[in-house]
Design a protein around this motif. Sequence first.
Motif, PDB file in Angstrom:
ATOM      1  N   LYS A  33       0.740  -1.121   0.018  1.00 24.25           N
ATOM      2  CA  LYS A  33      -0.119   0.135  -0.088  1.00 24.25           C
ATOM      3  C   LYS A  33       0.833   1.120  -0.229  1.00 24.25           C
ATOM      4  O   LYS A  33       2.031   1.254   0.278  1.00 24.25           O
ATOM      5  N   PRO A  34       0.370   2.156  -0.426  1.00 23.20           N
ATOM      6  CA  PRO A  34      -0.884   2.407  -1.218  1.00 23.20           C
ATOM      7  C   PRO A  34      -0.725   1.950  -2.609  1.00 23.20           C
ATOM      8  O   PRO A  34       0.259   1.701  -3.093  1.00 23.20           O
ATOM      9  N   LEU A  84      -4.038  -8.525  -9.815  1.00 23.98           N
ATOM     10  CA  LEU A  84      -3.553  -7.525  -8.978  1.00 23.98           C
ATOM     11  C   LEU A  84      -3.990  -7.182  -7.791  1.00 23.98           C
ATOM     12  O   LEU A  84      -5.432  -6.952  -7.644  1.00 23.98           O
ATOM     13  N   SER A  85      -3.119  -6.958  -6.575  1.00 20.38           N
ATOM     14  CA  SER A  85      -4.063  -6.866  -5.171  1.00 20.38           C
ATOM     15  C   SER A  85      -3.062  -5.847  -4.687  1.00 20.38           C
ATOM     16  O   SER A  85      -1.898  -5.825  -4.711  1.00 20.38           O
ATOM     17  N   ILE A  86      -3.616  -5.306  -3.512  1.00 22.58           N
ATOM     18  CA  ILE A  86      -2.963  -4.178  -3.062  1.00 22.58           C
ATOM     19  C   ILE A  86      -2.687  -4.720  -1.397  1.00 22.58           C
ATOM     20  O   ILE A  86      -3.956  -5.346  -0.779  1.00 22.58           O
ATOM     21  N   ALA A  87      -1.645  -4.496  -0.725  1.00 23.57           N
ATOM     22  CA  ALA A  87      -1.405  -4.990   0.856  1.00 23.57           C
ATOM     23  C   ALA A  87      -2.263  -4.274   1.908  1.00 23.57           C
ATOM     24  O   ALA A  87      -1.497  -3.644   2.503  1.00 23.57           O
ATOM     25  N   LEU A 105      -0.824  10.298   6.015  1.00 21.83           N
ATOM     26  CA  LEU A 105      -2.083   9.853   5.409  1.00 21.83           C
ATOM     27  C   LEU A 105      -1.933   8.944   4.326  1.00 21.83           C
ATOM     28  O   LEU A 105      -2.752   7.766   4.398  1.00 21.83           O
ATOM     29  N   ILE A 106      -0.875   8.826   3.509  1.00 22.97           N
ATOM     30  CA  ILE A 106      -0.537   7.896   2.477  1.00 22.97           C
ATOM     31  C   ILE A 106       0.115   6.864   2.936  1.00 22.97           C
ATOM     32  O   ILE A 106       0.020   5.602   2.638  1.00 22.97           O
ATOM     33  N   ASP A 107       0.926   6.800   4.351  1.00 21.55           N
ATOM     34  CA  ASP A 107       1.551   5.776   4.856  1.00 21.55           C
ATOM     35  C   ASP A 107       0.749   5.043   5.872  1.00 21.55           C
ATOM     36  O   ASP A 107       0.621   3.657   5.750  1.00 21.55           O
ATOM     37  N   PRO A 164      -8.184  -4.383  -6.988  1.00 23.48           N
ATOM     38  CA  PRO A 164      -7.648  -3.100  -7.349  1.00 23.48           C
ATOM     39  C   PRO A 164      -8.522  -1.845  -7.411  1.00 23.48           C
ATOM     40  O   PRO A 164      -8.045  -0.775  -7.071  1.00 23.48           O
ATOM     41  N   GLU A 165      -9.815  -2.051  -7.956  1.00 24.56           N
ATOM     42  CA  GLU A 165     -10.896  -1.232  -8.094  1.00 24.56           C
ATOM     43  C   GLU A 165     -11.174  -0.592  -6.640  1.00 24.56           C
ATOM     44  O   GLU A 165     -11.187   0.736  -6.547  1.00 24.56           O
ATOM     45  N   GLN A 166     -11.003  -1.176  -5.484  1.00 28.52           N
ATOM     46  CA  GLN A 166     -11.218  -0.667  -4.470  1.00 28.52           C
ATOM     47  C   GLN A 166      -9.920   0.222  -3.736  1.00 28.52           C
ATOM     48  O   GLN A 166     -10.188   1.028  -3.254  1.00 28.52           O
ATOM     49  N   ALA A 167      -8.807  -0.458  -4.049  1.00 29.25           N
ATOM     50  CA  ALA A 167      -7.586   0.462  -3.608  1.00 29.25           C
ATOM     51  C   ALA A 167      -7.607   1.702  -4.309  1.00 29.25           C
ATOM     52  O   ALA A 167      -7.232   2.622  -4.067  1.00 29.25           O
ATOM     53  N   LEU A 168      -8.003   1.838  -5.586  1.00 28.53           N
ATOM     54  CA  LEU A 168      -8.141   2.762  -6.396  1.00 28.53           C
ATOM     55  C   LEU A 168      -8.736   4.009  -5.674  1.00 28.53           C
ATOM     56  O   LEU A 168      -8.411   5.417  -5.790  1.00 28.53           O
ATOM     57  N   LYS A 169      -9.892   3.461  -5.270  1.00 27.09           N
ATOM     58  CA  LYS A 169     -10.857   4.396  -4.527  1.00 27.09           C
ATOM     59  C   LYS A 169     -10.181   5.252  -3.101  1.00 27.09           C
ATOM     60  O   LYS A 169     -10.185   6.423  -2.906  1.00 27.09           O
ATOM     61  N   VAL A 170      -9.319   4.303  -2.710  1.00 31.18           N
ATOM     62  CA  VAL A 170      -8.645   4.748  -1.589  1.00 31.18           C
ATOM     63  C   VAL A 170      -7.540   6.126  -2.139  1.00 31.18           C
ATOM     64  O   VAL A 170      -7.537   6.973  -1.493  1.00 31.18           O
ATOM     65  N   THR A 171      -6.969   5.747  -3.031  1.00 30.00           N
ATOM     66  CA  THR A 171      -5.947   6.556  -3.677  1.00 30.00           C
ATOM     67  C   THR A 171      -6.787   7.888  -3.913  1.00 30.00           C
ATOM     68  O   THR A 171      -6.263   9.192  -3.689  1.00 30.00           O
ATOM     69  N   LYS A 172      -7.749   7.801  -4.759  1.00 28.90           N
ATOM     70  CA  LYS A 172      -8.533   8.891  -5.418  1.00 28.90           C
ATOM     71  C   LYS A 172      -8.952   9.734  -3.805  1.00 28.90           C
ATOM     72  O   LYS A 172      -8.918  11.087  -3.991  1.00 28.90           O
ATOM     73  N   LEU A 173      -9.357   9.245  -2.855  1.00 26.00           N
ATOM     74  CA  LEU A 173      -9.659  10.108  -1.697  1.00 26.00           C
ATOM     75  C   LEU A 173      -8.567  10.643  -1.046  1.00 26.00           C
ATOM     76  O   LEU A 173      -8.436  11.924  -0.516  1.00 26.00           O
ATOM     77  N   ILE A 174      -7.408  10.089  -0.816  1.00 25.51           N
ATOM     78  CA  ILE A 174      -6.203  10.688  -0.598  1.00 25.51           C
ATOM     79  C   ILE A 174      -5.535  11.821  -1.421  1.00 25.51           C
ATOM     80  O   ILE A 174      -5.331  12.760  -0.940  1.00 25.51           O
TER      81      ILE A 174
END
Length: 347
Positions: free
Chosen positions: A96-97, A119-122, A176-178, A320-330
């Motif tokens: 992550k992220p 593709l998955s995010i940790a 935030l990003i960490d 990955p689509e869920q992790a994308l949403k996290v990055t979009k909010l960050i």
Amino acid sequence: MSKLRMGIIGAGGIAQERHIPAYVGMADDVELTAVQDVNAERARLVAETFDIPLAFEEYEPLFKEVDAVTICTPNKFHSEIAIAALEAGVHVLCEKPMAITTQECEAMITAAEKNDRLLSIAYHFRHMPEAKLAKETILQGEIGDPLVTRVQAMRRRKVPGWGVFTNKDLQGGGSLIDFGCHLLDLALWLLDDPVPVEVIGKTYDRLSKTPGQVNDWGAFDHETFNVDDHVTSYITFENGLSMQFECSWAANIKEDYTALSISGVDGGMDVYPFQLYQTKHGAVWNSQPAIPKESLSEGFVQAKNFVDSCRGEAELVVKPEQALKVTKLIEAIYKSSEIGSSVKISN
């Protein structure tokens, strides 16, 4: 079925302390085949320590030797390396992220789809016992429709004094990003991926720029510190749901704590420690279950989910689509703080 050949890209602390030990514990299903690091000596030492056959200084040759990789590099390189791996026909678990920007995340998803690779995010907080119980409680309708969510990922004096965590160019941000990203991801997952509409956020760095600060996690240079150490935000979603979000590496609070609570129409909950709040039978109820202690760490459970998914035996928990949403909010929180006003989210 033959063992999944796993490669590690980036041989720093998170690789040595979390990912490699998890794969070592899955020796019947995983063969740790190769490790890569821009520091060739570190790659060699890690390979020697964990009995990994191959060590590389460049990551491209590694792709020819493996079926999957785990990316443990600074955030700046997540997208570049993940896309290269996916284009080479290799499955990817990325720390992550997901990436620093939404555009980078979208490119990663496109590469995964085009090459039919996973593709998955940790985001390993999803695998914690409290989180899994909270998810099941919500799925069973115990709290009804969620209304208000409160998230706090707070550290009093824990700016990472190692690696490149305070380097904005390499990491994209700080607390935030960490750190905050973990709780942001967990909250979105529990809420069934609500569609964000608007964000207002504020970032701070004054404590870590002040000379003479006490820090529990090693020394850092206050003069070159250029990332956030404290962040607050208010997020609204398409269904009327709202989220109060806060995280810190450094804040003048009593102690470190992590809190995630959700108030719904029919009940509410705290995740840490797990408690359920309801009104029934003419009384208010507070319930605290005895959660069975799990013998496996969330790091191992995360690794097993990825490996089993690569072998066609499971479905990815973190998509990955869920992790994308996290990055979009960050990205939106940082932008809101920069421009001094709220940011509308395009979906």
